[in-house]
Design a protein around this motif. Structure first.
Motif: not given
Length: 317
Positions: A233, A236-237, A239-241, A243-244, A252, A255, A264, A282
């Protein structure tokens, strides 16, 4: 990697002692010394009557001056030490002691733990007071989840800025590296804001800080992933989030920590009465609670131990 051993010494001394209050009362701290220099330059060179382009140029010159002086001081101290002692355990130990004040390992842990303790006891007022010492958002508007979120975010971001980044640059370049990084980070914290006063003058400070933290922020995130109770988790969080996040670097470690704890982070927050609508990290997860701060501190301690272990292996390989 001869300087890696010195960074292990610096981390070990700071973990054991922190920066004692009696020492701070007598001589202050290198960051406060830097702060006075930066404040003097800001007051003298950042004139509201000047055009924005001139203020930006003055900010570039000021930032480069502070960084150059810091690097020069580190180089001078390191050269003096190398001229007095042959390379060996004694020189490594003394380099580590000189680097020690610039590693905030214990201070970060203690400040975040000071938020968790009253929050677990249900003392919201004391928890708000404790969290106000480590974040800039309005504490009066924070409930339990908001306090826990602020503390965990501060833990994740400052693990990068306060420990991993200075140790990274110190391991590469010794005292000039860690002194120079600390100057960059202090410049960013003092003048690298998007405020009316510092939009132009602090432009260079913010950009240089972004570059200096690019690798350490991602390294911190991966350290958290490796030591996370929810490793997949966390990965994945991150690498996914990552950049938000509004910052090119802070997302980095934040997240990764959000995924590691299954909570979150980020999201809307209030600064000086104004709400900023930051994206969630998240987002589908639950809000954090007091217990999650303790779990985050466990991840942090393990990650810092892993970092010290890797540096020790590099030093003595």
């Amino acid at each position: 990697m001869g300087f890696a051993g010195a960074m292990v010494v610096a981390m070990a001394v700071d973990a054991l002692m922190g920066w004692p209050l009696w020492l701070f009362a007598r001589i202050g701290h290198p960051v406060t010394w830097l702060g006075r220099l930066i404040g003097a330059i800001d007051n003298a060179w950042n004139r509201p009557s000047d055009a924005p382009t001139f203020r930006r140029a003055a900010g570039i010159a000021g930032a480069l001056l502070v960084i150059a002086l810091s690097v020069a001081l580190g180089w001078a101290l390191q050269s003096l030490l190398q001229s007095l002692l042959p390379w060996g355990l004694a020189q490594i130990a003394l380099l580590g002691v000189l680097a020690w004040p610039l590693v905030a390992l214990r201070s970060l842990h203690d400040h975040v733990a000071a938020v968790a303790k009253p929050l677990r006891a249900g003392d919201i007022a004391a928890a708000r007071d404790a969290v106000s010492r480590i974040v800039g958002r309005d504490p009066a508007a924070l409930d339990e989840a908001g306090i826990a979120r602020a503390a965990i975010e501060s833990l994740a971001e400052n693990a990068s800025d306060g420990i991993v980044a200075p140790v990274f640059w110190g391991a590469l370049f010794g005292l000039p590296g860690i002194f120079g990084y600390k100057a960059i980070n202090t410049l960013d914290s003092m003048i690298g804001h998007r405020s009316e006063r510092h939009e132009a003058f602090g432009w260079a400070a913010a950009r240089i800080d972004d570059v200096a933290n690019f690798i350490p922020a991602r390294l911190t995130g991966f350290l958290f992933v490796l030591l996370a109770p929810r490793r997949s988790e966390a990965l994945s969080c991150m690498t996914r989030d990552a950049r938000r996040h509004r910052s090119p670097n802070a997302g980095w470690p934040e997240a990764a920590m959000a995924g590691a704890l299954g909570v979150r982070l980020s999201g809307p927050r209030i600064y000086h009465g104004s709400t900023t609508n930051e994206p969630w990290l998240n987002e589908a997860a639950r809000d954090p609670l007091a217990a999650d701060i303790g779990e985050g501190l466990t991840v942090y301690r393990r990650a810092m131990l892993l970092l010290a272990g890797v540096l020790a292996i590099l030093a003595f390989a």
